[in-house]
Design a protein around this motif. Structure first.
Motif, PDB file in Angstrom:
ATOM      1  N   ARG A  31       1.557   7.726  -7.316  1.00 53.70           N
ATOM      2  CA  ARG A  31       2.246   6.148  -7.733  1.00 53.70           C
ATOM      3  C   ARG A  31       2.521   5.160  -7.114  1.00 53.70           C
ATOM      4  O   ARG A  31       2.747   4.224  -6.806  1.00 53.70           O
ATOM      5  CB  ARG A  31       2.169   5.474  -9.089  1.00 53.70           C
ATOM      6  CG  ARG A  31       3.646   6.244  -9.311  1.00 53.70           C
ATOM      7  CD  ARG A  31       3.920   6.198 -10.602  1.00 53.70           C
ATOM      8  NE  ARG A  31       4.557   6.744 -11.256  1.00 53.70           N
ATOM      9  CZ  ARG A  31       4.518   8.294 -11.624  1.00 53.70           C
ATOM     10  NH1 ARG A  31       2.949   9.173 -12.236  1.00 53.70           N
ATOM     11  NH2 ARG A  31       5.749   9.144 -12.651  1.00 53.70           N
ATOM     12  N   CYS A  33       2.467   4.942  -3.710  1.00 54.70           N
ATOM     13  CA  CYS A  33       2.558   5.140  -2.518  1.00 54.70           C
ATOM     14  C   CYS A  33       1.300   4.315  -2.297  1.00 54.70           C
ATOM     15  O   CYS A  33       0.507   4.616  -1.431  1.00 54.70           O
ATOM     16  CB  CYS A  33       2.727   5.871  -0.964  1.00 54.70           C
ATOM     17  SG  CYS A  33       1.736   7.405  -2.030  1.00 54.70           S
ATOM     18  N   CYS A  34       0.438   3.839  -4.093  1.00 56.38           N
ATOM     19  CA  CYS A  34      -0.672   3.809  -3.592  1.00 56.38           C
ATOM     20  C   CYS A  34      -0.543   2.198  -4.077  1.00 56.38           C
ATOM     21  O   CYS A  34      -0.620   1.910  -5.297  1.00 56.38           O
ATOM     22  CB  CYS A  34      -1.219   4.884  -5.149  1.00 56.38           C
ATOM     23  SG  CYS A  34      -2.961   4.301  -5.061  1.00 56.38           S
ATOM     24  N   GLN A  35      -1.325   1.515  -3.123  1.00 57.86           N
ATOM     25  CA  GLN A  35      -1.572   0.041  -3.731  1.00 57.86           C
ATOM     26  C   GLN A  35      -2.608  -0.560  -5.032  1.00 57.86           C
ATOM     27  O   GLN A  35      -1.995  -1.047  -5.784  1.00 57.86           O
ATOM     28  CB  GLN A  35      -2.121  -0.673  -2.518  1.00 57.86           C
ATOM     29  CG  GLN A  35      -0.838  -0.748  -1.691  1.00 57.86           C
ATOM     30  CD  GLN A  35      -1.080  -1.927   0.112  1.00 57.86           C
ATOM     31  OE1 GLN A  35      -2.742  -1.400   0.412  1.00 57.86           O
ATOM     32  NE2 GLN A  35      -0.157  -1.782   0.160  1.00 57.86           N
ATOM     33  N   GLU A  36      -3.327   0.521  -4.739  1.00 59.19           N
ATOM     34  CA  GLU A  36      -4.432   0.212  -5.788  1.00 59.19           C
ATOM     35  C   GLU A  36      -5.571   1.400  -6.083  1.00 59.19           C
ATOM     36  O   GLU A  36      -5.359   2.252  -5.181  1.00 59.19           O
ATOM     37  CB  GLU A  36      -5.633  -0.818  -5.758  1.00 59.19           C
ATOM     38  CG  GLU A  36      -6.299  -0.908  -4.030  1.00 59.19           C
ATOM     39  CD  GLU A  36      -7.378  -2.305  -4.536  1.00 59.19           C
ATOM     40  OE1 GLU A  36      -7.460  -2.871  -5.791  1.00 59.19           O
ATOM     41  OE2 GLU A  36      -7.260  -2.954  -3.890  1.00 59.19           O
ATOM     42  N   ARG A  65      -6.049   3.188  -2.978  1.00 65.03           N
ATOM     43  CA  ARG A  65      -6.131   2.637  -0.960  1.00 65.03           C
ATOM     44  C   ARG A  65      -4.254   2.647  -0.791  1.00 65.03           C
ATOM     45  O   ARG A  65      -3.782   2.306  -1.922  1.00 65.03           O
ATOM     46  CB  ARG A  65      -5.916   0.953  -1.556  1.00 65.03           C
ATOM     47  CG  ARG A  65      -7.448   0.952  -2.257  1.00 65.03           C
ATOM     48  CD  ARG A  65      -8.203  -0.421  -1.263  1.00 65.03           C
ATOM     49  NE  ARG A  65      -9.286  -0.781  -1.642  1.00 65.03           N
ATOM     50  CZ  ARG A  65      -9.996  -0.897  -0.432  1.00 65.03           C
ATOM     51  NH1 ARG A  65     -10.393  -0.472   0.079  1.00 65.03           N
ATOM     52  NH2 ARG A  65     -11.439  -0.837  -1.392  1.00 65.03           N
ATOM     53  N   PRO A  67      -1.670   2.170   1.459  1.00 67.31           N
ATOM     54  CA  PRO A  67      -0.676   0.815   2.513  1.00 67.31           C
ATOM     55  C   PRO A  67      -1.076   1.325   4.366  1.00 67.31           C
ATOM     56  O   PRO A  67      -1.059   2.615   4.564  1.00 67.31           O
ATOM     57  CB  PRO A  67       0.652   0.069   2.789  1.00 67.31           C
ATOM     58  CG  PRO A  67       1.138   2.301   1.584  1.00 67.31           C
ATOM     59  CD  PRO A  67      -0.140   2.348   0.865  1.00 67.31           C
TER      60      PRO A  67
END
Length: 67
Positions: A31, A33-36, A65, A67
């Motif tokens: 979570r 490092c994850c955008q969606e 997804r 970054p």
């Protein structure tokens, strides 16, 4: 796109998306490092290596997804 791409590699005769839903980021280990995140469920009609008869295979695919 990714679901259809996997079907193409597998030689799927048909692909059908049943559902696409977002995943809650707070439930993921990535979570921070994850955008969606999304999860897709669908069916692909695939024949095994040397078989002519294709069978429905249920596929669950997650997209994270970054970054």
């Amino acid at each position: 796109y990714h679901f259809e791409d996997v079907g193409g590699v597998q030689g799927a005769r048909s692909v059908q998306v049943d559902s696409v839903q977002p995943l809650l980021l707070e439930n993921l280990a990535l979570r921070s490092c994850c955008q969606e995140a999304w999860v897709l469920s669908g069916k692909q009609q695939v024949a095994k290596e040397n078989h002519q008869v294709a069978k429905d295979v249920t596929v669950h695919q997650a997209l994270l997804r970054l970054p």
